[in-house]
Design a protein around this motif. Sequence first.
Motif, short mmCIF file in Angstrom:
data_model
loop_
_atom_site.label_atom_id
_atom_site.label_comp_id
_atom_site.label_asym_id
_atom_site.label_seq_id
_atom_site.Cartn_x
_atom_site.Cartn_y
_atom_site.Cartn_z
N ASP A 93 0.73 -1.10 0.07
CA ASP A 93 -0.01 0.10 -0.06
C ASP A 93 0.88 1.30 0.01
O ASP A 93 0.45 2.32 -0.17
N LEU A 96 0.94 3.19 -3.10
CA LEU A 96 -0.40 3.84 -3.25
C LEU A 96 -0.14 5.29 -2.67
O LEU A 96 -0.39 6.46 -3.21
N TRP A 97 0.24 5.13 -1.35
CA TRP A 97 0.39 6.54 -0.47
C TRP A 97 1.17 7.47 -1.05
O TRP A 97 0.80 8.57 -1.03
N VAL A 100 -0.58 9.03 -4.03
CA VAL A 100 -1.37 10.08 -3.54
C VAL A 100 -0.71 11.33 -3.15
O VAL A 100 -1.32 12.25 -3.46
N TYR A 150 0.51 5.04 -10.06
CA TYR A 150 0.28 3.74 -8.89
C TYR A 150 0.17 2.39 -9.68
O TYR A 150 0.62 1.54 -9.46
#
Lengths: 182, 205
Positions: A93, A96-97, A100, A150
């Motif tokens: 994850d 992804l962060w 973002v 991503y």
Amino acid sequence: MKPFEQLVTEHGAMVLRVCRAVLGPDEAEDAWSETFLSALKAYPELPEDANTEAWLVTIAHRKAIDVTRKRSRNPLPMEELPERPSADPPEEDQDLWDAVKALPDRQREAIAYHYLAGLPHREVAAITGSTPEAVRRAASDGIKNLRRTYLAPAAASVAPVPLPVGSVPAPASISVSKGETR
Amino acid sequence: MNTVEPGSSALPAPLRAVDPAALRALQTRLAAAAAEAGLLDLSYTTMDTPIGKLLLAATDQGLVRVAFDRENHDAVLEQLAGKISPRILHSPARLAAAVRQLDEYFAGRRRVFELPLDWRLAKGFRREVLAHLPQIAYGQTESYAQVAAAAGSPKAVRAVGTACGTNPLPVVVPCHRVVRSDGSFGGYLGGTAAKQLLLTLEAAA
């Protein structure tokens, strides 16, 4: 007037998603707590017909701005953070962060407030000091950017990188909300 | 609940995933922080008992409301929000002593409650009636007429019935010990079966 607990039950998860998207998972929990504490303080004065979701997101937005300002003034952690009950996000994850976090502020906010909080473009515009049209564009561009950075990190390197487990390959075109008048 | 819009399905799933345990931990932390900041006007919890699920609510002055399941706990919380304050959080830690004492009572191991009580939901004559009730000893009963006399208004038998029927702190303030002169149970907000169970419990212990 509803007991405040009902707001926490109904919107707690949404506010956590918003805080995580805007600030990242590390700072989201503190922002969540500060958001609900401020909301609790102001709650008795909230008009009966107010949109509680928009109200909570407005408070979360201000808290996020506070955190971001502090961060830029003080780039190093001030002290050891106490142990948190929740674990760090899984490593897959983290990409992804990071993706973002790399988005322009407007796009990140549009994704958080429009897609994760479910607020119409008009409400998001009121919270971020923008226009509905600009929010619609930022949300759409944000999603495109996120998918590029991503879901297709291979674009930047020569060797193909496998997709994270459980992710879906990006479709050729992305359907963006048509529910503007909601 | 939020409606899912067409474009939102394009979001990566981890953006939406929320761990329920992490959220519960945050809620516990919020209740503690709110109490510390003096922003928690009402704490509540629920507990399972032989007479059904009870709702317990407290202000910083003490236990303010005990409610039976049949009163509808959501409705009771909404009334408390209107009458006292909407700054209400589920906060079991602040009601731990009340829960422990009620558990002991239902197990037959406690005869008297030692809890600070907030009487603000009972006013005037009703409050005088309720204030007398703890003087009816565990395992004993009094008639509505006896309670009326003890409260200084022997003719106010009907008002005593009303006071018991609107007792904001049932079980803890023992309105179940007030019965009809003919020995029958009389009404009870928690239901006749609950009143019978409490009186039987006290007679046995």
